[in-house]
Design a protein around this motif. Structure first.
Motif, mmCIF file in Angstrom:
data_model
loop_
_atom_site.group_PDB
_atom_site.id
_atom_site.type_symbol
_atom_site.label_atom_id
_atom_site.label_comp_id
_atom_site.label_asym_id
_atom_site.label_seq_id
_atom_site.Cartn_x
_atom_site.Cartn_y
_atom_site.Cartn_z
ATOM 1 N N TYR A 103 6.804 7.839 1.585
ATOM 2 C CA TYR A 103 5.681 7.818 0.654
ATOM 3 C C TYR A 103 5.426 6.406 0.132
ATOM 4 O O TYR A 103 4.284 5.999 -0.055
ATOM 5 C CB TYR A 103 5.930 8.786 -0.504
ATOM 6 N N PHE A 104 6.497 5.684 -0.107
ATOM 7 C CA PHE A 104 6.348 4.295 -0.515
ATOM 8 C C PHE A 104 5.723 3.476 0.614
ATOM 9 O O PHE A 104 4.890 2.597 0.378
ATOM 10 C CB PHE A 104 7.707 3.714 -0.913
ATOM 11 N N THR A 105 6.138 3.764 1.832
ATOM 12 C CA THR A 105 5.552 3.084 2.994
ATOM 13 C C THR A 105 4.042 3.266 3.009
ATOM 14 O O THR A 105 3.283 2.295 3.177
ATOM 15 C CB THR A 105 6.154 3.634 4.297
ATOM 16 N N GLN A 106 3.597 4.497 2.812
ATOM 17 C CA GLN A 106 2.162 4.770 2.832
ATOM 18 C C GLN A 106 1.465 4.129 1.642
ATOM 19 O O GLN A 106 0.337 3.632 1.759
ATOM 20 C CB GLN A 106 1.916 6.280 2.836
ATOM 21 N N TRP A 107 2.142 4.108 0.497
ATOM 22 C CA TRP A 107 1.572 3.470 -0.697
ATOM 23 C C TRP A 107 1.322 1.993 -0.446
ATOM 24 O O TRP A 107 0.271 1.453 -0.789
ATOM 25 C CB TRP A 107 2.518 3.669 -1.880
ATOM 26 N N VAL A 108 2.280 1.322 0.152
ATOM 27 C CA VAL A 108 2.142 -0.102 0.460
ATOM 28 C C VAL A 108 0.956 -0.342 1.394
ATOM 29 O O VAL A 108 0.151 -1.255 1.183
ATOM 30 C CB VAL A 108 3.446 -0.652 1.084
ATOM 31 N N ILE A 109 0.834 0.496 2.398
ATOM 32 C CA ILE A 109 -0.265 0.356 3.365
ATOM 33 C C ILE A 109 -1.608 0.601 2.679
ATOM 34 O O ILE A 109 -2.569 -0.147 2.873
ATOM 35 C CB ILE A 109 -0.063 1.315 4.550
#
Length: 636
Positions: A103-109
């Motif tokens: 979820y953090f990965t997607q937030w960063v993107i």
């Protein structure tokens, strides 16, 4: 005072019986206090102290680079990394360690539009021959050797102590080199050694820059580029004794180089705590707290550093500044502790401090509250402050930080988070909260069990009057602990063309909301003017007082294609600071002034205030040996 009331010590990591010196110098055995849950006077347990003269085994060794990053924040084994296009956090030191963070990965993107499969590789550490040749005064060096004070002129030792933790510092370490670094590092081991060192420096016209935990975010320890004299970095890390604990008066005498986590760990072995827990608590030092007038997350119960400080020694070129009496309060003219507090290494070196301690709390409990919007949350915090029922810590995140915190989790439901399953339905459907408006407060209660229960009821009742909904202990604990992880994100950003930093202020209650809004709007306007399309500006209220609050901002943006990312960031933060000041905020709540904010200092304290400071500087350091350049100290 009976011998049992004061324990002279320098702490050991051993758990068996050992010995300590009493005030009359006799060797006696003492056992460590352990706090029970019955609320009675604690009894001595089995752990003990050792002779004065032995150091605390610190979590941060003398060779800092063995454990800490040389070009980033924190431990070498703890960082955000990308594996198989998913961000993870390494190591076992923090709750999110060794967990995949989709979820953090997607937030960063989503927020920064970065390609996480590509990363910038920072430059390797310089080779010894790449460092500038140190300027060494031979007579000074010979005198230091004669005193048997440890020193180094190795390049890596000098480089590590040439900076703090500003974005500027870390960006330069990864891409270039500082225009000036210390010429020598010295490690005195006690107050007397510092007195001799400062006298030598004054005699030989050598500049001294005190170095504590290396966590400064104000440029305070960086070397002035135009300084022609030799510069030594006076590293206090080997001055890390707890000299004694006075359990009758609830104070402890400590050397200034001890870092927060070491101080707390050893005090807790004896059943006590300082309660001082700044975000940098793992690495910052007691002397640094005093020199920057620091604040901690639990100040509501334990106080800020000025509330904890009873007595302090500061070594200056013209003598040692300290009070003769160690009473709790004196009406004897100006309090010279406050000359030392916030002096930021410009007047001398803090060597020892007597600070208040408290028995470990019987009860410790986390909590959290969700509000429909930021305004409701601020109004609730203001009412809690008005009624003076703040828990140890109460912090309010805006919507951007709320969503960030929700993203920083491994799998749905793992932490019982708010936006999972039935909780999301309850919050959004039944309560009618908008996910793009709601915000959350994290709480930490400490004290007697009955007092905590009463405080909980009172605060949750106040929150309900402002639309707040209790969100559980797990969310509160997780939100509190993530504070120590957030600082690691900047390094991840630098690897993916995102530059970012935090900055803070204090502001009266009636201007808290407008300041937050004004600063955000100013940053957005400035980003658009520069063609920056992907950015984040968010804030949280981290401290509450009778008359106002502390507001902490986080700001970052995608810098791909910008010719000068660092200069662009610094220009934007400068304009944000202008907006803070014009909106009624202070220059700093707890980060200090350093060199980064020195240009605003005169207007904050008035021209007469500057003259008074300079007169103090002239009296204590007439040759400007402590030429850090902080607080305009070099402009005498």
């Amino acid at each position: 005072m009976a011998p049992n009331d004061r324990i002279s010590m320098s702490n050991s990591t051993n758990h068996g019986n050992s010995k300590a010196r009493s005030e009359n110098g006799e060797v006696e055995e003492h056992k460590c206090e352990s706090v029970g849950n019955d609320g009675k006077e604690p009894l001595f347990g089995t752990r003990t102290a050792k002779f004065r003269g032995m150091h605390v085994t610190s979590a941060v060794p003398k060779d800092r680079q063995d454990v800490l990053k040389w070009n980033g924040w924190g431990y070498k084994d703890s960082k955000f990394v990308v594996k198989n296009n998913i961000i993870e956090f390494t190591g076992k030191r923090y709750p999110i360690g060794q967990l995949s963070l989709p979820y953090f990965t997607q937030w960063v993107i989503d927020v920064f539009d970065v390609d996480i499969s590509k990363s910038n590789i920072p430059q390797p550490p310089p080779k010894e021959e790449d460092y500038p040749v140190p300027k060494i005064d031979k007579a000074f060096l010979a005198a230091v050797e004669n005193l048997r004070i440890a020193y180094s002129i190795k390049g890596i030792d000098r480089l590590i102590r040439a900076h703090g933790q500003t974005l500027h510092d870390i960006f330069v370490l990864r891409t270039g080199f500082f225009s000036r670094i210390p010429d020598m590092v010295v490690w005195p081991e006690n107050h007397e050694s510092v007195v001799k060192l400062v006298q030598l420096a004054n005699q030989h016209n050598v500049v001294v820059i005190p170095f504590g935990g290396g966590t400064s975010v104000s440029g305070a320890v960086s070397c002035p580029a135009n300084e022609p004299r030799p510069i030594i970095s006076l590293d206090t890390s080997q001055m890390n004794h707890i000299l004694w604990i006075d359990r009758k008066n609830l104070v402890a005498c400590c050397e200034a180089g001890i870092i927060g986590q070491d101080l707390e760990r050893e005090l807790q072995r004896f059943g006590y705590t300082t309660g001082h827990e700044p975000d940098s608590y793992e690495f910052s030092s007691l002397g640094g707290w005093v020199a920057t007038r620091a604040s901690g997350m639990k100040k509501n119960v334990y106080g800020n550093i000025e509330d904890l400080l009873v007595h302090v020694k500061m070594v200056t070129p013209t003598g040692v500044l300290e009070k003769a009496c160690k009473a709790p309060r004196m009406s004897c003219g100006p309090d010279f502790n406050h000359v030392i507090l916030g002096s930021e290494g410009t007047l001398g070196v803090v060597t020892e401090a007597i600070i208040k301690i408290r028995p470990l709390p019987q009860c410790k409990k986390y909590g959290s509250i969700v509000f429909p919007n930021f305004e409701s949350g601020v109004n609730c915090l203001r009412e809690v402050a008005r009624q003076r029922c703040q828990p140890a810590s109460i912090r309010l995140m805006d919507n951007e930080q709320f969503k960030f915190g929700q993203a920083l989790r491994p799998t749905p439901g793992y932490f019982g988070l708010l936006l999972d399953g039935l909780k999301k339905i309850y919050i959004t459907k039944i309560k009618g909260f908008d996910v793009n408006q709601m915000c959350a407060a994290t709480l930490l209660f400490e004290g007697e069990k009955k007092d905590v229960e009463l405080q909980e009821r009172k605060i949750y009742n106040i929150a309900s009057q402002y639309g707040g909904v209790p969100a559980g202990e797990t969310n509160g604990e997780r939100g509190y602990m993530l504070t120590f992880v957030i600082a690691y994100i900047r390094d991840l950003g630098l690897e993916h063309d995102v530059v970012g930093e935090s900055f803070e202020t204090s502001v009266p209650w009636d201007r808290t909301l407008s300041l937050c809004s004004n600063v955000k709007q100013r940053v957005v306007k400035e980003c658009k003017a520069l063609g920056i399309k992907k950015y984040l500006i968010s804030c949280r209220v981290t401290q509450t007082y009778d008359v106002g609050s502390c507001v902490y901002f986080y700001f970052g943006f995608k810098c791909t294609g910008l010719p000068d990312p660092l200069g662009t960031y610094e220009k934007l933060e400068e304009r944000a600071r202008d907006e803070i000041l014009s909106s009624g905020g202070s220059l700093s709540h707890h980060h200090g002034v350093g060199k980064l904010r020195a240009k605003w200092f005169p207007n904050q304290v008035s021209q007469l205030g500057v003259q008074l400071y300079r007169a103090t500087k002239e009296q204590l350091d007439p040759n400007n040996i402590f030429a850090t350049g902080n607080l305009h100290s070099s402009h005498l």
